[in-house]
Design an enzyme around this catalytic site. Sequence first.
Site, PDB file in Angstrom:
ATOM      1  N   GLU A  90       0.824  -1.208   0.000  1.00  0.00           N
ATOM      2  CA  GLU A  90       0.000   0.000   0.000  1.00  0.00           C
ATOM      3  C   GLU A  90       0.859   1.259   0.000  1.00  0.00           C
ATOM      4  O   GLU A  90       1.884   1.331   0.660  1.00  0.00           O
ATOM      5  CB  GLU A  90      -0.934  -0.001   1.218  1.00  0.00           C
ATOM      6  CG  GLU A  90      -1.928  -1.135   1.158  1.00  0.00           C
ATOM      7  CD  GLU A  90      -3.124  -0.933   2.078  1.00  0.00           C
ATOM      8  OE1 GLU A  90      -3.314   0.189   2.586  1.00  0.00           O
ATOM      9  OE2 GLU A  90      -3.854  -1.908   2.283  1.00  0.00           O
ATOM     10  N   CYS A 103       3.186   8.459   1.578  1.00  0.00           N
ATOM     11  CA  CYS A 103       3.562   7.499   2.619  1.00  0.00           C
ATOM     12  C   CYS A 103       3.813   6.164   1.928  1.00  0.00           C
ATOM     13  O   CYS A 103       2.907   5.599   1.309  1.00  0.00           O
ATOM     14  CB  CYS A 103       2.402   7.407   3.616  1.00  0.00           C
ATOM     15  SG  CYS A 103       2.637   6.169   4.882  1.00  0.00           S
ATOM     16  N   CYS A 110       5.246  -6.976   7.823  1.00  0.00           N
ATOM     17  CA  CYS A 110       6.239  -6.502   8.783  1.00  0.00           C
ATOM     18  C   CYS A 110       6.611  -7.659   9.694  1.00  0.00           C
ATOM     19  O   CYS A 110       5.765  -8.447  10.092  1.00  0.00           O
ATOM     20  CB  CYS A 110       5.687  -5.344   9.614  1.00  0.00           C
ATOM     21  SG  CYS A 110       6.950  -4.538  10.630  1.00  0.00           S
ATOM     22  N   CYS A 114       4.109  -4.997  16.638  1.00  0.00           N
ATOM     23  CA  CYS A 114       3.550  -3.957  17.507  1.00  0.00           C
ATOM     24  C   CYS A 114       2.054  -4.240  17.658  1.00  0.00           C
ATOM     25  O   CYS A 114       1.357  -4.467  16.665  1.00  0.00           O
ATOM     26  CB  CYS A 114       3.799  -2.579  16.902  1.00  0.00           C
ATOM     27  SG  CYS A 114       5.555  -2.230  16.663  1.00  0.00           S
ATOM     28  N   CYS A 117      -0.796  -2.190  15.619  1.00  0.00           N
ATOM     29  CA  CYS A 117      -0.625  -1.935  14.180  1.00  0.00           C
ATOM     30  C   CYS A 117      -1.222  -3.074  13.368  1.00  0.00           C
ATOM     31  O   CYS A 117      -0.952  -4.244  13.618  1.00  0.00           O
ATOM     32  CB  CYS A 117       0.861  -1.793  13.865  1.00  0.00           C
ATOM     33  SG  CYS A 117       1.164  -1.474  12.114  1.00  0.00           S
ATOM     34  N   CYS A 339      -2.661   5.862   9.451  1.00  0.00           N
ATOM     35  CA  CYS A 339      -1.516   5.160  10.059  1.00  0.00           C
ATOM     36  C   CYS A 339      -1.949   3.836  10.665  1.00  0.00           C
ATOM     37  O   CYS A 339      -2.932   3.779  11.389  1.00  0.00           O
ATOM     38  CB  CYS A 339      -0.922   5.958  11.209  1.00  0.00           C
ATOM     39  SG  CYS A 339      -0.542   7.635  10.848  1.00  0.00           S
TER      40      CYS A 339
END
Length: 373
Positions: A90, A103, A110, A114, A117, A339
Amino acid sequence: MINLLGLDRGQLQQFLIECGEKPYRAVQLLKWIYERGVDNFDDMTDISKNFRSHLKNHCSIQTPDIMSEHVASDQTRKWLMAVPGGNLIETVFIPEAKRGTLCISSQVGCALNCTFCSTARQGFNRDLSAAEIIGQVWKAQQRLDSVTDSPLSTKITNVVMMGMGEPLLNFESLKPALSIMRDEHAYQLPRRRVTVSTSGVIPGIDRLIKECDVSLALSLHAPNDQLRNQIVPLNKKYNIKALLDACRRYTAQNSRYFVTMEYVMLKGVNDSILHARELAKILSNVKCKVNLIPFNPFPGAAYKCSSLEHIKSFAKVLTTKGIVCTTRTTRGDDIDAACGQLVGKVIDKTKRSQRMLKQQRTAPDRVSNAEST
Ligand code: SAH
């Protein structure tokens, strides 16, 4: 075929020398590919016909394919881009009147975990290549150039490495991509307008200091190790004290440099006045600004966003203690482009996404648990 996309000036010079060409042609190639957005060698008219045909036979300028575009009510655009291996990444463009922030992603998924997220839930597939990182900028600008009806900026003036992935765990690809963003013959972005955001990979911060001149943002999110260990598990490897030392090494480079401390506001978790005081204390001797990020929810998230009032009082504690503090405005949330909402399509190699789903099924009350804390 050599993909010329993603080779920075030094690498292009090397390539040219290997072809028996003059290294200064690197500047011509950079200008054609990035400044003018050309991906067809025939159009590169200041390059000799002979060399153009060599390039056509041996090289390509291979950019990722845009698979879909979503435009939010505030004109934020989210693209899903396909990269080889069946994965989708994305990229998000956040326009303002005179500014456009892109962004971009650094990895497919990932590898970190976290807890707040949504990319983490997708697991991890692989690092992006430099071509796939800079290709997001190339493709976004090409698409934006054809937008004629937007009241806001369609020019990319800022790039933030805040999409999917941990950029500092993919340093080898990150470095040439950043170099192309900054190069005066490519995207020409000033240092202040290129930001690497990290969850706290200290060796990566030190390499950044030595090898790339860009802005640094740290996803701090908690004022003590006990809490940070829980929400940013990487903290068990690189703790807050060591991280702040790394930040001081970064700011020591130049009197104008500072670090942006990102702090996601999680209701009842890290958002009390005591947390704010503790944060002000640990940051008192680091040159930094704090950016409070309202938590963006996603399906199955175990957190809620702090109330606006709470965020305001948290910010007030920091500013009273002399720390510059801003609150990030949430953009693009109606298309899941805010985010921590970027998920793409990750062919998960870690099986984490499956484990997460299983956990969610067996513990469906995690959300309400978090609410009552
Ligand atoms: N891996 C890098 C960059 C990606 S995330 C990093 O951790 O910094 C970009 C920012 O968005 C980080 O500060 C991240 O912590 C934050 N973020 C992640 N999930 C979020 C969510 N659901 N709501 C708000 N911010 C989030």
